[in-house]
Design a protein around this motif. Structure first.
Motif, PDB file in Angstrom:
ATOM      1  N   PHE A 409       0.836  -1.206   0.000  1.00 28.57           N
ATOM      2  CA  PHE A 409       0.000   0.000   0.000  1.00 28.57           C
ATOM      3  C   PHE A 409       0.868   1.253   0.000  1.00 28.57           C
ATOM      4  O   PHE A 409       0.570   2.231  -0.713  1.00 28.57           O
ATOM      5  CB  PHE A 409      -0.920  -0.023   1.220  1.00 28.57           C
ATOM      6  N   VAL A 410       1.944   1.243   0.779  1.00 26.81           N
ATOM      7  CA  VAL A 410       2.853   2.399   0.797  1.00 26.81           C
ATOM      8  C   VAL A 410       3.499   2.581  -0.570  1.00 26.81           C
ATOM      9  O   VAL A 410       3.550   3.708  -1.109  1.00 26.81           O
ATOM     10  CB  VAL A 410       3.916   2.217   1.897  1.00 26.81           C
ATOM     11  N   PHE A 411       3.985   1.476  -1.174  1.00 29.81           N
ATOM     12  CA  PHE A 411       4.575   1.578  -2.507  1.00 29.81           C
ATOM     13  C   PHE A 411       3.536   2.024  -3.538  1.00 29.81           C
ATOM     14  O   PHE A 411       3.847   2.787  -4.459  1.00 29.81           O
ATOM     15  CB  PHE A 411       5.169   0.233  -2.920  1.00 29.81           C
ATOM     16  N   GLY A 412       2.314   1.539  -3.378  1.00 31.99           N
ATOM     17  CA  GLY A 412       1.260   1.944  -4.311  1.00 31.99           C
ATOM     18  C   GLY A 412       0.948   3.422  -4.218  1.00 31.99           C
ATOM     19  O   GLY A 412       0.761   4.095  -5.246  1.00 31.99           O
ATOM     20  N   MET A 413       0.893   3.955  -2.990  1.00 28.93           N
ATOM     21  CA  MET A 413       0.637   5.393  -2.853  1.00 28.93           C
ATOM     22  C   MET A 413       1.808   6.217  -3.370  1.00 28.93           C
ATOM     23  O   MET A 413       1.605   7.300  -3.957  1.00 28.93           O
ATOM     24  CB  MET A 413       0.365   5.715  -1.384  1.00 28.93           C
ATOM     25  N   ILE A 414       3.028   5.714  -3.174  1.00 24.97           N
ATOM     26  CA  ILE A 414       4.188   6.412  -3.751  1.00 24.97           C
ATOM     27  C   ILE A 414       4.085   6.421  -5.269  1.00 24.97           C
ATOM     28  O   ILE A 414       4.355   7.450  -5.933  1.00 24.97           O
ATOM     29  CB  ILE A 414       5.494   5.745  -3.280  1.00 24.97           C
ATOM     30  N   PHE A 415       3.679   5.283  -5.848  1.00 23.80           N
ATOM     31  CA  PHE A 415       3.511   5.218  -7.298  1.00 23.80           C
ATOM     32  C   PHE A 415       2.420   6.179  -7.764  1.00 23.80           C
ATOM     33  O   PHE A 415       2.556   6.832  -8.819  1.00 23.80           O
ATOM     34  CB  PHE A 415       3.165   3.780  -7.696  1.00 23.80           C
ATOM     35  N   TYR A 417       1.426   9.050  -6.347  1.00 27.61           N
ATOM     36  CA  TYR A 417       1.829  10.453  -6.259  1.00 27.61           C
ATOM     37  C   TYR A 417       3.055  10.770  -7.107  1.00 27.61           C
ATOM     38  O   TYR A 417       3.334  11.949  -7.353  1.00 27.61           O
ATOM     39  CB  TYR A 417       2.098  10.828  -4.803  1.00 27.61           C
ATOM     40  N   LEU A 418       3.798   9.742  -7.550  1.00 28.29           N
ATOM     41  CA  LEU A 418       4.945  10.004  -8.423  1.00 28.29           C
ATOM     42  C   LEU A 418       4.633   9.791  -9.895  1.00 28.29           C
ATOM     43  O   LEU A 418       5.358  10.324 -10.752  1.00 28.29           O
ATOM     44  CB  LEU A 418       6.121   9.107  -8.027  1.00 28.29           C
ATOM     45  N   VAL A 419       3.586   9.039 -10.203  1.00 26.94           N
ATOM     46  CA  VAL A 419       3.291   8.710 -11.599  1.00 26.94           C
ATOM     47  C   VAL A 419       1.889   9.160 -11.993  1.00 26.94           C
ATOM     48  O   VAL A 419       1.719   9.958 -12.927  1.00 26.94           O
ATOM     49  CB  VAL A 419       3.451   7.191 -11.841  1.00 26.94           C
ATOM     50  N   VAL A 420       0.882   8.669 -11.304  1.00 26.16           N
ATOM     51  CA  VAL A 420      -0.499   8.899 -11.746  1.00 26.16           C
ATOM     52  C   VAL A 420      -0.890  10.366 -11.614  1.00 26.16           C
ATOM     53  O   VAL A 420      -1.394  10.980 -12.565  1.00 26.16           O
ATOM     54  CB  VAL A 420      -1.461   7.999 -10.943  1.00 26.16           C
ATOM     55  N   VAL A 421      -0.677  10.936 -10.426  1.00 30.54           N
ATOM     56  CA  VAL A 421      -1.083  12.332 -10.200  1.00 30.54           C
ATOM     57  C   VAL A 421      -0.304  13.297 -11.095  1.00 30.54           C
ATOM     58  O   VAL A 421      -0.910  14.194 -11.717  1.00 30.54           O
ATOM     59  CB  VAL A 421      -0.920  12.683  -8.708  1.00 30.54           C
ATOM     60  N   PRO A 422       1.038  13.186 -11.241  1.00 30.64           N
ATOM     61  CA  PRO A 422       1.728  14.104 -12.170  1.00 30.64           C
ATOM     62  C   PRO A 422       1.255  13.966 -13.616  1.00 30.64           C
ATOM     63  O   PRO A 422       1.182  14.970 -14.342  1.00 30.64           O
ATOM     64  CB  PRO A 422       3.198  13.706 -12.025  1.00 30.64           C
ATOM     65  N   ILE A 423       0.953  12.756 -14.070  1.00 31.66           N
ATOM     66  CA  ILE A 423       0.478  12.592 -15.448  1.00 31.66           C
ATOM     67  C   ILE A 423      -0.853  13.312 -15.632  1.00 31.66           C
ATOM     68  O   ILE A 423      -1.088  13.964 -16.667  1.00 31.66           O
ATOM     69  CB  ILE A 423       0.368  11.102 -15.785  1.00 31.66           C
ATOM     70  N   ARG A 424      -1.745  13.222 -14.645  1.00 29.27           N
ATOM     71  CA  ARG A 424      -3.031  13.907 -14.762  1.00 29.27           C
ATOM     72  C   ARG A 424      -2.888  15.420 -14.663  1.00 29.27           C
ATOM     73  O   ARG A 424      -3.703  16.172 -15.209  1.00 29.27           O
ATOM     74  CB  ARG A 424      -3.979  13.419 -13.676  1.00 29.27           C
ATOM     75  N   CYS A 425      -1.828  15.884 -13.967  1.00 27.09           N
ATOM     76  CA  CYS A 425      -1.653  17.325 -13.791  1.00 27.09           C
ATOM     77  C   CYS A 425      -0.922  17.972 -14.967  1.00 27.09           C
ATOM     78  O   CYS A 425      -1.365  19.020 -15.473  1.00 27.09           O
ATOM     79  CB  CYS A 425      -0.895  17.600 -12.492  1.00 27.09           C
ATOM     80  N   VAL A 426       0.180  17.378 -15.409  1.00 28.29           N
ATOM     81  CA  VAL A 426       1.018  18.022 -16.438  1.00 28.29           C
ATOM     82  C   VAL A 426       0.958  17.301 -17.774  1.00 28.29           C
ATOM     83  O   VAL A 426       1.496  17.805 -18.768  1.00 28.29           O
ATOM     84  CB  VAL A 426       2.478  18.111 -15.959  1.00 28.29           C
ATOM     85  N   GLY A 427       0.389  16.115 -17.850  1.00 28.42           N
ATOM     86  CA  GLY A 427       0.334  15.382 -19.109  1.00 28.42           C
ATOM     87  C   GLY A 427       1.421  14.327 -19.199  1.00 28.42           C
ATOM     88  O   GLY A 427       2.461  14.413 -18.530  1.00 28.42           O
ATOM     89  N   LEU A 428       1.194  13.360 -20.085  1.00 27.91           N
ATOM     90  CA  LEU A 428       2.120  12.242 -20.206  1.00 27.91           C
ATOM     91  C   LEU A 428       3.449  12.649 -20.812  1.00 27.91           C
ATOM     92  O   LEU A 428       4.509  12.223 -20.363  1.00 27.91           O
ATOM     93  CB  LEU A 428       1.468  11.134 -21.047  1.00 27.91           C
ATOM     94  N   GLY A 429       3.420  13.521 -21.848  1.00 29.25           N
ATOM     95  CA  GLY A 429       4.658  13.894 -22.521  1.00 29.25           C
ATOM     96  C   GLY A 429       5.615  14.637 -21.620  1.00 29.25           C
ATOM     97  O   GLY A 429       6.812  14.296 -21.535  1.00 29.25           O
ATOM     98  N   LYS A 430       5.127  15.650 -20.920  1.00 33.94           N
ATOM     99  CA  LYS A 430       5.997  16.407 -20.028  1.00 33.94           C
ATOM    100  C   LYS A 430       6.494  15.543 -18.878  1.00 33.94           C
ATOM    101  O   LYS A 430       7.638  15.694 -18.429  1.00 33.94           O
ATOM    102  CB  LYS A 430       5.232  17.619 -19.503  1.00 33.94           C
TER     103      LYS A 430
END
Length: 647
Positions: A409-415, A417-430
């Motif tokens: 669960f800790v690794f999943g939340m790290i994933f 906030y490091l992958v899913v949330v940034p992709i939704r905020c700035v986009g996949l390319g950036k």
């Protein structure tokens, strides 16, 4: 104090304006006020105390029917108690294969109380904190005594009485369980915390009902079979053990046969998952441990999910509001629950597979999987491991699931906030560009490590000895160039060593985390395996099983016993009279017959016998006269034979 009372105190403390110290009286008052509808509920601890006396009575009755081989002299005064009150064996942990699934479900019925023991809910009496370990020992013994009739009624040779007592005792437990379920269902109220929790009571109690129902059916079958045998006027019950060891004879027969010229091709499942062996059967200990591990795992997961779904949303709404992304947290929680559950169940099945694999290797004389090829644990450690293994395996399975679940669960939340949330905020390319910038140094380091291996492969190894060889030989080429290569990369490899050390640390922690529930595999490095107490228990257990249940040894002992019985049956009738078995009257009559027969054949011994003090003189005089007459007749016949020979 139970966990339910702790949560009550927590709820009340959140609603109060001032945070005072912990007050047990306030807990009891609030608990009584909030759960006044639970008066009909019979707690497990109270019913456990009430079952002690019936359990002892059943065990004492079964012990009275058990015969002991050793009979003491003082028992001659009580003929009806001679050889009575033998030791009742609840369950054979060494290798018997009778009633394997019945024992497994009997152990499964103890799962709720084992969970209570782990959580500390069963406390027979209050003591100071520095001797609380002794209270846990007493509580464990109390649970063992309360559940002893389940196992004693299954293992007794008196199937009729065992079936009757087991049926009545199991029925009492089943009725109390149904009554408690009814009480819990009556207080089901989705509007409150514990009311909604009571609505899910059936979810983690149905395995308990299943085990009790199976035991009811099993004891009923035992009773019906015993009545059927009595109606058929068959006083001797059929021996069931003689057919259960047949797989060991077949295993030995397979060893003595010539191996086939070609082997059957196995399927993908047989090669990679499981291949059934008809000549191998798991003992009671392994089956019962696997069943109770799965049941305990199911109950822990159910309690965890009910508490997380019902409780955390009500207890900690500000936390989720503060963090945001509530859906991500819950989806990660459920996904990691599924992964941890599958991993734990797979570990339980893999443990059984490893047990069979290790036992077969030991039977073949292969000890390569042991810490040392000549490693033999102490005899006391191995025998103690038979008793410690089930508890260690169950506890390791439960704690392994909880630890792995929290870590995932800790690794999943790290994933997230490091992958899913940034992709939704700035986009996949950036996000990919930022990732490449962040990982560029790591990629360069990996490329340099691979470059060193490539340069050595191309320039600093001699050519292949034969064209068909797969690799070049371990022989240096261009030694001067290699020394310069080694010198210049020496300083850079010091920097790389720091990163390799950190990666090694994280890798070891990750692998150890995944293998924490694998008792059959050590998480310690080579040379320190025996510091892992779980692995030490596993090694001692399989060595004890190897010494007590090896098919070749068992078949050899059975052949010796069979040959011994055949020799005893072929002895003469007179030698059978030397037996000292039977009732005291039979033994006394047999001794008198031996004395009479010996005196008839040897009359001179009558004069040498020890006479009683109160014996009559007439009998002694008659005995002396009879002996003298017999001796005179013998002398007369001897002199007559000598005269005839002289003539």
């Amino acid at each position: 104090m139970s966990s339910r009372e702790v949560v009550c105190w927590f709820l009340n403390s959140n609603n109060s304006e001032n945070d005072d110290d912990f007050n047990p009286e306030q807990i009891e008052t609030n608990t009584t006020d909030d759960f006044s509808d639970d008066r009909c509920h019979i707690t497990r601890e109270i019913f456990l105390h009430a079952c002690i006396l019936p359990s002892l009575f059943i065990v004492l009755l079964l012990s009275f029917l058990e015969r002991r081989r050793k009979v003491y002299s003082f028992e001659e005064r009580f003929p009806y108690l001679r050889g009575r009150f033998g030791i009742v064996v609840p369950m054979d942990f060494t290798g018997t294969l009778r009633n394997r699934w019945s024992y497994a479900f009997a152990v499964g019925a103890t799962t709720p109380h084992m969970i209570d023991l782990l959580s500390g809910d069963i406390v027979p009496f209050k003591v100071p904190s520095w001797i609380i370990a002794l209270v846990y020992l007493v509580a464990a013994f109390e649970v063992a005594v309360a559940f002893l009739p389940f196992f004693a009624c299954l293992s007794t040779k008196h199937r009729g009485l065992g079936g009757t007592l087991g049926l009545l005792y199991t029925l009492a437990w089943f009725i109390v369980a149904v009554w408690n379920f009814r009480c819990e269902y009556n207080v089901c109220d989705p509007s409150s915390f514990f009311g909604e929790e009571s609505c899910y009571e059936w979810l983690y109690n149905w395995p308990y009902f299943l085990c009790l129902g199976f035991l009811l059916g099993r004891f009923g079958c035992m009773l019906v079979k015993s009545v059927k045998i009595c109606l058929q006027k068959n006083n001797q019950q059929e021996e069931e053990d003689e057919v259960f060891q047949s797989h060991q004879y077949k295993h030995v027969q397979r060893l003595l046969k010539r191996p086939p010229a070609w082997l059957l091709q196995k399927t993908w499942i047989q090669r990679n998952i499981y291949s059934w062996d008809p000549y191998f059967k798991f003992p009671n200990r392994m089956i019962a441990t696997a069943v109770i591990s799965i049941i305990a795992l199911y109950m822990i997961i159910s309690l965890e999910q009910v508490f997380s779904t019902v409780g955390l949303k009500d207890l900690y709404p500000p936390i989720w509001t503060l963090l945001g992304h509530v859906d991500y947290a819950w989806n990660t929680w459920y996904a990691t629950t599924a992964l941890s559950t599958l991993a734990s169940i797979a570990h339980v099945g893999h443990t059984l597979m490893c047990y069979r694999k290790h036992m077969k290797r030991l039977w073949a004389g292969n000890k390569s999987f042991l810490p040392n090829n000549d490693y033999v644990p102490h005899s006391a450690v191995s025998v103690a491991a038979l008793a410690k293994y089930p508890g260690c395996q169950i506890a390791f399975t439960i704690w392994g699931y909880l630890i792995v679940h929290i870590a995932l669960f800790v690794f999943g939340m790290i994933f997230v906030y490091l992958v899913v949330v940034p992709i939704r905020c700035v986009g996949l390319g950036k996000w990919l560009i930022n990732l490449l910038i962040f990982l560029s140094n790591f990629l360069i380091v990996i490329a340099l490590l691979m470059l060193q291996i490539l340069l050595v492969q191309v320039f600093f190894l001699q050519e292949k000895i034969k064209p068909e060889n797969k690799e070049k030989p371990l022989a240096l080429n261009n030694r001067k160039a290699f020394h310069n290569f080694n010198y210049f990369f020496f300083f850079y490899n010091v920097i790389l060593g720091l990163g390799s050390c950190i990666l090694r640390l994280f890798g070891s922690a990750f692998v150890g985390l995944l293998l924490v529930s694998r008792i059959n595999r050590t998480i310690m490095p080579k040379g320190f395996e025996m510091l892992d107490k779980g692995y030490q228990t596993w090694i001692g257990m399989i060595m004890a099983d190897h010494y007590h249940s090896s098919p070749v040894m068992v078949c050899f002992c059975h052949l010796l016993l069979k040959r011994t019985l055949e020799r005893q049956k072929s002895t003469k009738a007179y030698s059978r009279l030397n037996s000292t078995s039977g009732s005291p009257e039979e033994v006394r009559a047999r001794a008198h017959w031996h004395v009479s027969y010996t005196l008839l054949r040897n009359p001179k011994l009558i004069m040498l016998r020890k006479h009683r003090k109160h014996s009559s003189d007439n009998r002694d005089q008659l005995a002396v006269a009879w002996v003298m007459l017999q001796m005179e007749q013998v002398n007369t016949s001897a002199s007559a034979e000598g005269t005839e020979d002289f003539v």
